[in-house]
Structure formats: C-alpha cells, structure tokens
Design a protein around this motif. Structure first.
Motif, PDB file in Angstrom:
ATOM      1  N   ARG A 122     134.014  33.490 113.628  1.00  9.96           N
ATOM      2  CA  ARG A 122     134.616  32.513 114.531  1.00  9.96           C
ATOM      3  C   ARG A 122     134.701  31.185 113.787  1.00  9.96           C
ATOM      4  O   ARG A 122     133.691  30.484 113.650  1.00  9.96           O
ATOM      5  N   ALA A 135     136.732  24.312 114.093  1.00 11.52           N
ATOM      6  CA  ALA A 135     138.025  23.619 114.134  1.00 11.52           C
ATOM      7  C   ALA A 135     138.371  23.058 112.755  1.00 11.52           C
ATOM      8  O   ALA A 135     137.488  22.725 111.950  1.00 11.52           O
ATOM      9  N   GLU A 170     141.905  35.296 112.991  1.00  7.55           N
ATOM     10  CA  GLU A 170     141.030  34.241 113.518  1.00  7.55           C
ATOM     11  C   GLU A 170     141.227  32.940 112.743  1.00  7.55           C
ATOM     12  O   GLU A 170     141.213  31.853 113.320  1.00  7.55           O
ATOM     13  N   LYS A 188     144.361  31.218 113.855  1.00 10.64           N
ATOM     14  CA  LYS A 188     144.268  30.663 115.216  1.00 10.64           C
ATOM     15  C   LYS A 188     143.187  29.596 115.359  1.00 10.64           C
ATOM     16  O   LYS A 188     142.922  29.125 116.468  1.00 10.64           O
ATOM     17  N   ALA A 189     142.563  29.209 114.223  1.00 12.53           N
ATOM     18  CA  ALA A 189     141.489  28.210 114.290  1.00 12.53           C
ATOM     19  C   ALA A 189     141.995  26.924 114.942  1.00 12.53           C
ATOM     20  O   ALA A 189     143.083  26.439 114.597  1.00 12.53           O
ATOM     21  N   PRO A 190     141.250  26.374 115.912  1.00 11.28           N
ATOM     22  CA  PRO A 190     141.693  25.131 116.567  1.00 11.28           C
ATOM     23  C   PRO A 190     141.811  23.988 115.569  1.00 11.28           C
ATOM     24  O   PRO A 190     141.136  23.974 114.537  1.00 11.28           O
ATOM     25  N   LYS A 211     141.613  19.871 115.092  1.00 11.37           N
ATOM     26  CA  LYS A 211     141.147  18.614 115.668  1.00 11.37           C
ATOM     27  C   LYS A 211     141.956  17.464 115.069  1.00 11.37           C
ATOM     28  O   LYS A 211     141.894  17.185 113.876  1.00 11.37           O
ATOM     29  N   VAL A 233     142.035  18.319 120.577  1.00 11.79           N
ATOM     30  CA  VAL A 233     142.001  19.631 119.936  1.00 11.79           C
ATOM     31  C   VAL A 233     143.185  20.459 120.417  1.00 11.79           C
ATOM     32  O   VAL A 233     143.423  20.565 121.621  1.00 11.79           O
ATOM     33  N   ILE A 234     143.950  21.023 119.477  1.00 16.30           N
ATOM     34  CA  ILE A 234     145.072  21.885 119.832  1.00 16.30           C
ATOM     35  C   ILE A 234     144.831  23.284 119.274  1.00 16.30           C
ATOM     36  O   ILE A 234     144.079  23.463 118.304  1.00 16.30           O
ATOM     37  N   TYR A 235     145.474  24.281 119.897  1.00 14.83           N
ATOM     38  CA  TYR A 235     145.272  25.679 119.511  1.00 14.83           C
ATOM     39  C   TYR A 235     146.607  26.253 119.020  1.00 14.83           C
ATOM     40  O   TYR A 235     147.500  26.510 119.824  1.00 14.83           O
ATOM     41  N   PRO A 236     146.766  26.417 117.697  1.00 18.21           N
ATOM     42  CA  PRO A 236     148.059  26.843 117.150  1.00 18.21           C
ATOM     43  C   PRO A 236     148.406  28.289 117.498  1.00 18.21           C
ATOM     44  O   PRO A 236     147.528  29.154 117.562  1.00 18.21           O
ATOM     45  N   THR A 237     149.673  28.540 117.715  1.00 18.33           N
ATOM     46  CA  THR A 237     150.165  29.902 117.946  1.00 18.33           C
ATOM     47  C   THR A 237     151.012  30.368 116.767  1.00 18.33           C
ATOM     48  O   THR A 237     151.426  31.529 116.724  1.00 18.33           O
TER      49      THR A 237
END
Length: 625
Positions: A99, A102, A213, A216-218, A220, A226-230
């Motif tokens: 996991r 960020a 993973e 898709k790491a958030p 900062k 904090v944004i979550y890339p797609t």
C-alpha cells in the motif's frame, strides 16, 4: 545537464553494481528468455531476493534525488543506519501487502513561465519501485524497438539525433511528422498499460497488482489537498520512465509494421555479409506499389516519423493521430503537431533544430541549438555571473565559478553534435563577454595559471578566450568543436556477455570473493556499512589498503578510520579494507602484540607510514621501528 563522460561512467557503475550483488546471470536469463517470448509468472521471488533488495539500495543511495523527502519526511540518510537484515525484512513485508504512501507533488518552473508537476514518492516506496525496475528492465529491453532511445541503458539523446541524421542524409527522407502528445504522463491509461505488460510476457499477477497500486497512489498537492488519480504515471517515480516506454513501444512496432517489418511474400529477403537480412528488394517492391514509407525515431514521449514525400507524411500524420486515440487513448496537441518539409523549415527535436540543405547533388543536415535552448543557456550563465559578482567571500565565488564551468561544459558536451554549434556558442559568447565586463570588471583578467585544473587545461587550454576570476579559470563559451553524433553499436548490451566485454575487463577483481563477502553475515551491521564494504573491496581491487596484499575472504577486515566510540560513522570515506593482522595492529596497544604483528607483516617504511596514519585517526600512538 550531465557531461557525456560523466553519464557514461554512471551507466558503467550501474553494471558493476549488478556484478557486486551476483545478479548478472539472473538478469541475463530474463533478457534471453524474453527474447524467446517466454512467459514470466514467478517474478516476485527474484524481486524480493536479498541480492535484488540490496542492489536497489545501492542504486538509490547514489541517486541525487535520494536526499529529497516525500510525504514521510524521510531521505536515504534515515534508512542507511538500519541493520541490513532488518532492512531486507521491511522491504519484503512491503511486498506482502503493498500500500504505497501518497506521492508529494511539487511544481518545477519551466522557461515559458509555466510549471511542470513532479511527483516525489515516499522513500520506502522508491526502494520498492527500484526493486521492480531492476527485474522488469531486462524483460522489457528484449522487447523494445532499436530506435527507442529515452530512459534506456546505454542510450541517450545523441543516438536519437544520430538516427535522425541518417534518415535525412542517407535515406533522403525530408518530410517529418512532428507529433506532440497532450499531457502524456498524465493521461496514460492504466488498464491498457497492464494489458501491454501482460502481452510482453510479464504475467506475475502479484507483481501486476503492485504496479496497479503504484499507479493509483494518492497525490498530495502543495496546498495539502489529496487527489486520487485514475490515469497517468507520476513524473518523478523511478518506475515511470520504464512504464512510459512500455506504453509507446506498441507505437514503435506499429510504425515499423507499416514499412520496415511489412512482410513481402513475393520478394524474399536475403542476408548480407554480416548475416543481417537485407530488405532492399522488398522496399523497392513497396515503392512500386506506392506503399507509404515511414520510420520512427523516439526519445521518451518526444518522437518524429520520417517520410519520403508530403503526401505520405500527411497520410501518416492522420493515421498516427487516429491510432493514438483509438489504441492508447491519447490525444495530440493540434497546435504543436504538424508536417514539416525539412528542405524549407527547421524541425525541433531534443533541444536541436534540424534542416536539410542542398550540398552538391544531395542534401545534408544543418543543425543548431533551438532558440529556446540558446535563450535558456544564456540566461542561466548570466544569472551565475551576477551571483559571482555578489559573492561574499572567495569560497562563495569559487562555488559560482564551478557552477558556471559545469554549465558551459554541459552545454558543450550535449550540443556539440549540432553541425553549427560554433555559431550558436559564438552568439552566447558575445553576450557573456559584455556581461563579464559589466559585472566582474577588474576581477576578470586574461592572466592566470591552469595548474590544478587538468580537465579545463586539456579541453580549453589552447583557447585565447579563457579568462580568470581570481585564480580560477572560466571556461570560454565560444570555444567548442563539433562532433559527429554516433549511432549506438548493436553489440553494446547490458544483458549479454559480449555486450559487457569491455566493462568486465575493467572490473579487475575476484568476483567469487566479492559475492561471498556480500553474503557474509558480519553481525548487526547497517545496510550502509555492508554496501560500502563492497565498494571499497572493488575500489581497492581486492587488496589491503596498507600492505597492498591481495586478500582472501577470511583475511578481509573492514576498518573504521575514526572509531565509532569517537563518533565515527559507516560512511565510505571513514572505512578501509585491510588484512586482518593489519587491522589487529592498527588497534594494538601492548608492546608484545605490536611486535608479533610487525614480525608477521614485514611492513616497508611507506606501509608503516600508512599504518600510522590510520592509528593517528584512531587517536592511538605512532609505532616506531
């Protein structure tokens, strides 16, 4: 900008690092199996092997970015003191259920006033990425196209420019399709990338899940949000350059399939005197059939497609635009993408601008630094001179002189493959002469001595343009000599014995002892100590630093020059590889022990002086015979 010689040394060191950790055979096999299109379903055991993890630490600690912190506020200095076995255990646990933390986003200013987003992963995540990179690289290298030049071992911008020269001068391809992909790194399709890795034969499902993973790491942002890339791969991640090449590798081979690799069933190929298949007959048949000719030259996401005529170039432009949208879900920048007739206009590539000019009955390349590169180089040098003029003392002045010289040297080493580099540097030089006079005034002179400046003396000593600030020389911007760009030799390969032959000759150490030393358990030692011990053994060519004796494994001791109880560290400069009796003598304090060791060693006066220097650093008395 890194000078060419320094860049070559860095690449050679990476290969030697593989030798240190006995992974060359493993990586060679991955490369050979990939060449044969074998499937890799069990890569994680290699990724998490002790040797691969320690190699990852070694490669990262020499990276200048290792001292930049991520969201965890950690740098390599926070890791280097950890016990080696504990370090390996931590990394292996990361892989069990990965996991990522960020990614810290920073904005890097660009010359046009805009900023470039850069992602800095946490320190532990960088080591995980490096572990993956080392294992994936040989597999991917076997699949990559010959004219893909960016972020690959033993390749660089010079090779891309050399290939472009050949396309223009030798192949007479004077129409070029310039394509700029809009926000490439931010728009990579994750699902497509994983499919491409699968098609390459990378079918270890756990490894692919770890890559997912990472993607898709958030992130900062500087504001704290904090944004979550797609989609996209973070610029700054160690694995991102390889992943970007995987994405665009499909483009390379699609372009090749349209001409170079197009099968010709009615016109068979035949081998030339080197055993390479000659496709001359096939190409002549393709031209008679009016098949559009196209050849790609790529450096990362910057690429050009060379064509024979305007009609072919226009069709290729439309085909590439459509293919990128449909296959890779990538858009092109309409305002930056175009078809260029090289006989009439320049085309920019990697900081150069290229044009075809008539010479006799043929056309040759005319190349310059691009205008943006000239302005950027001139502005940087002006800034350094201004800072030099405001230096508080000699030490600060020397620092800015060194930075100035490094910038000029880097400019020359990178751009000297431009055919008209002398004119470009003369243009910069005219401005810098005026800046020198206005800013440095009486501090700059023609008189000075180049003693102690060996590189400057060898490269620039004959120049009448050389000037001195105090006793320090300034490299003359206008003194540069053109060099023809060289195409990479096909024989050079990091993952084949023949391709590494010259590098192996330079290693000059007993690799069996080196590998045994790497695996030897030396108590609860830090990962930094264990890694530096290997570096010293190699640097000393397996010999004792005092006696010069070639050491067997059981005789090797690693000595702390300044003992730990006096504040000594495990840094490279504080260590020395010595014979075990020499080590005993360095620390000896009784007359009987000293005499016994001296009798066994039979040291010369010079060797005794070296020994006493080490004793002095250890705060012990001098031994007198």
């Amino acid at each position: 900008m890194m000078p060419v010689t320094q860049e070559k040394q860095r690449k050679h060191k990476k290969i030697r690092h593989i030798e240190y950790y006995d992974l060359q055979g493993t990586f060679d096999k991955l490369y050979a199996d990939s060449k044969q299109n074998k499937v890799f379903s069990k890569l994680i055991p290699i990724v998490t092997s002790k040797e691969n993890i320690l190699l990852a630490y070694r490669n990262i600690k020499r990276n200048s970015g290792s001292n930049t912190y991520g969201v965890d506020k950690m740098t390599i200095k926070d890791i280097e003191k950890i016990d080696e076995e504990k370090f390996i255990e931590i990394i292996r646990k990361k892989f069990e259920c990965y996991r990522p933390k960020a990614v810290r986003r920073v904005e890097i200013p660009k010359p046009n006033g805009k900023t470039r987003p850069l992602g800095i992963p946490a320190m532990w995540d960088r080591i995980v990425q490096q572990c993956l990179l080392q294992v994936l690289e040989p597999i991917c290298e076997a699949k990559f196209h010959e004219r893909s030049n960016g972020f690959r071992p033993n390749r660089g911008a010079e090779h891309a420019i050399a290939q472009s020269y050949v396309m223009i001068q030798k192949n007479n391809l004077h129409f070029v399709v310039d394509v700029d992909i809009k926000g490439f790194f931010d728009n990579v399709n994750h699902a497509k990338l994983i499919k491409q890795m699968w098609q390459m034969g990378i079918r270890d499902k756990k490894l692919l899940c770890i890559v997912k993973e990472m993607l898709k790491a958030p992130i900062k942002l500087p504001s704290g949000k904090v944004i979550y890339p797609t989609m996209g791969t973070p610029q700054g991640g160690l694995l991102s350059p390889l992943l970007s090449n995987i994405v665009l590798n499909e483009l390379d081979w699609w372009v090749a399939s349209q001409w170079e690799k197009m099968p010709a069933h009615t016109v068979p190929d035949y081998p030339n005197n080197k055993g390479v298949m000659n496709r001359g007959n096939a190409y002549r048949a393709f031209r008679r059939g009016k098949l559009k000719e196209m050849h790609i030259v790529r450096y990362a996401d910057d690429f050009k497609i060379f064509c024979r005529n305007k009609n072919d170039a226009n069709k290729t432009f439309f085909a590439v635009k459509t293919w990128l949208a449909e296959r890779l879900k990538l858009e092109i920048s309409e305002e930056k993408s175009k078809v260029v007739n090289l006989k009439n206009c320049y085309s920019e590539f990697l900081g150069f601008k290229l044009k075809a000019v008539e010479k006799g009955n043929s056309y040759v390349v005319k190349s310059h630094m691009c205008d943006k590169a000239i302005n950027k180089s001139r502005d940087r040098l002006k800034t350094l001179v201004i800072r030099m003029s405001h230096a508080k003392d000699n030490s600060e002045e020397a620092m800015f002189v060194n930075l100035y010289n490094a910038s000029v040297s880097g400019l020359h080493n990178y751009y000297k493959i431009a055919t008209h580099i002398n004119l470009d540097c003369a243009e910069i030089s005219r401005v810098m002469i005026a800046v020198h006079k206005n800013r440095l005034r009486k501090r700059i002179t023609k008189q000075g001595d180049l003693y102690g400046f060996r590189y400057i003396k060898s490269q620039y000593g004959k120049s009448a343009q050389i000037r001195f600030v105090g006793d320090k020389p300034l490299i003359p911007v206008g003194y540069v000599q053109h060099k023809n760009p060289m195409w990479k030799k096909r024989s050079i390969n990091k993952y084949t014995p023949d391709g590494r032959e010259e590098i192996h000759k330079k290693l000059q150490i007993n690799t069996k002892i080196l590998h045994a030393l790497m695996r030897a358990n030396d108590g609860n030692r830090s990962v930094e100590y264990m890694d530096n011990r290997l570096s010293l053994y190699s640097a000393q060519h397996g010999k004792c630093s005092v006696s010069g004796k070639m050491l067997e494994l059981k005789e090797i001791h690693c000595h702390h020059k300044k003992p730990k109880h006096l504040g000594g560290t495990d840094k490279y400069r504080n260590l020395a590889i010595v014979h075990h009796i020499v080590h005993k003598l360095i620390h000896a304090t009784t007359k009987e022990t000293i005499q016994n060791c001296l009798t066994q060693l039979q040291l010369t006066n010079i060797q005794l002086q070296k020994l006493n220097n080490l004793r002095k650093e250890a705060d012990l008395f001098e031994i007198v015979i």
